[in-house]
Motif scaffolding. Structure first.
Motif, PDB file in Angstrom:
ATOM      1  N   VAL A 191       0.256  -3.494   5.247  1.00  0.00           N
ATOM      2  CA  VAL A 191      -1.230  -3.149   4.476  1.00  0.00           C
ATOM      3  C   VAL A 191      -0.419  -2.040   3.455  1.00  0.00           C
ATOM      4  O   VAL A 191       0.269  -1.335   3.639  1.00  0.00           O
ATOM      5  CB  VAL A 191      -2.271  -2.418   5.175  1.00  0.00           C
ATOM      6  N   THR A 226      -1.853  -7.323   3.653  1.00  0.00           N
ATOM      7  CA  THR A 226      -3.330  -6.992   3.039  1.00  0.00           C
ATOM      8  C   THR A 226      -3.085  -5.850   2.091  1.00  0.00           C
ATOM      9  O   THR A 226      -2.688  -4.809   2.258  1.00  0.00           O
ATOM     10  CB  THR A 226      -4.149  -6.415   4.438  1.00  0.00           C
ATOM     11  N   PHE A 237      -2.175  -2.788  12.134  1.00  0.00           N
ATOM     12  CA  PHE A 237      -1.282  -2.857  11.300  1.00  0.00           C
ATOM     13  C   PHE A 237       0.056  -2.558  11.832  1.00  0.00           C
ATOM     14  O   PHE A 237       0.189  -1.494  12.528  1.00  0.00           O
ATOM     15  CB  PHE A 237      -1.569  -2.399   9.983  1.00  0.00           C
ATOM     16  N   GLY A 274       2.473   0.548   7.201  1.00  0.00           N
ATOM     17  CA  GLY A 274       1.335   0.763   5.854  1.00  0.00           C
ATOM     18  C   GLY A 274       2.196   1.266   4.850  1.00  0.00           C
ATOM     19  O   GLY A 274       3.238   2.258   5.352  1.00  0.00           O
TER      20      GLY A 274
END
Length: 355
Positions: free
Chosen positions: A97, A126, A139, A142
């Motif tokens: 992400v 994402t 996730f 990140g």
């Protein structure tokens, strides 16, 4: 009793605040858990926990011991994991992400080169500009821009540094004049996102120290890509991250301003859930990300890249030179005497646009 096991038990008791809870989590009896902690205290000759009928709390010595023991256990787990990982291949879905604009403009090349190097891993990216709970939302990695994440279960690592750039189109500057000091922004419509704290004040650092100005935004927008589009339409002077406008600066569509002043840097970090039992796909992706951006930073510090560059088909606006360290490496004209970049081989980390 085993001292290492006693240390693990103590950490679990401290984290859960309960002997009973730690016993359940470790599949031990409460008596055994209590004995482990008591043995540690006897060995150290210091009380680590304050015990009451209602709750447990760390003593000052206990808090210090917990912090150091946690690092020791993490390092031990890391060594064991490193040995095991040598016989593991990265496989499976890798959920990543990242903020929308950074992802669109800086993440694609590194994901592409990683996917080529590790074909058994499928990146699932994402893009989101909201707060994300990595653990709860599942996730693996990140990427955070100018945001801190503090959690015992989350590890953060610096990735790179971004820079905010004041810029405008040549047509706008020809019609409205070129700002040369931060105070000049007060007479121009500005395009920038409001600060997270609700203040639009911009703090510049220049030859005479700090300069604070509060320019008037020409239009409100919660997305920097939208502000870039407004800037390209000549709607005002924009304050945008360098990773967003590198190609615009290279082509001359936008011209950087206030070269003697700079705004606070943007720290970009990687976050991932705990270093313990880190899957090979996560470890290799993090290493790949770091190497990718380290190469970018090294190239941006190359003295050969500091010569002024003329925009294609345009003359530079007076007082606003374009410098090569603001531009994507792929967009730079050849430097006299410099060797051309070699085409990256399979799995090689290609040079991304500098932040």
């Amino acid at each position: 009793m085993n001292q290492l096991q006693s240390m693990r038990v103590f950490v679990k008791v401290a984290d859960l605040g309960s002997f009973v809870g730690a016993a359940g989590a470790l599949d031990l009896s409460t008596a055994v858990v209590t004995r482990h902690v008591a043995d540690l205290e006897a060995r150290l000759r210091v009380r680590l926990l304050n015990r009451t009928t209602r709750r447990l709390s760390l003593t000052e010595s206990g808090a210090t011991y917990l912090e150091r023991v946690r690092h020791i256990l993490d390092d031990l787990e890391g060594v064991e994991q490193m040995v095991v990982a040598r016989n593991q291949e990265p496989v499976g879905t890798l959920r990543v992400v990242a903020p929308v604009v950074f992802g669109l403009h800086s993440l694609a090349p590194v994901v592409q080169s990683y996917a080529e190097r590790y074909p058994d891993v499928m990146p699932d990216v994402t893009l989101a500009d909201r707060h994300v709970d990595l653990v709860e939302e599942g996730f693996d990695v990140g990427i955070m821009v100018a945001r801190q994440m503090r959690s015992a279960s989350i590890v953060t690592r610096r990735l790179t540094t971004g820079y905010m750039t004041v810029c405008a189109t040549p047509a706008y500057l020809e019609q409205h004049g070129t700002p040369t000091r931060p105070e000049d922004l007060l007479t121009h419509p500005c395009l920038s996102r409001p600060a997270e704290q609700g203040s639009d004040e911009k703090v510049f650092t220049g030859p005479d120290g700090e300069v604070r100005v509060r320019p008037t935004n020409a239009i409100a927008a919660n997305n920097t890509e939208m502000l870039r589009q407004f800037a390209l339409l000549g709607m005002g002077v924009a304050i945008l991250p360098s990773y967003l406008i590198g190609r615009d600066l290279a082509s001359g569509r936008l011209v950087p301003l206030l070269g003697d002043y700079h705004l606070p840097k943007i720290e970009i970090t990687i976050a991932y859930p705990s270093r313990l039992h880190l899957p090979a796909k996560v470890r290799t992706f993090i290493d790949h990300l770091v190497a990718h951006f380290q190469q970018t930073e090294a190239q941006s510090r190359d003295p050969r890249a500091m010569t002024p560059v003329r925009s294609a088909g345009r003359s530079p606006v007076a007082g606003a030179p374009v410098y090569a360290d603001d531009l994507p490496v792929s967009a730079l004209p050849p430097v006299e005497g410099a060797r051309p970049l070699r085409k990256p081989s399979r799995g090689h980390v290609a040079a991304p646009s500098p932040i």
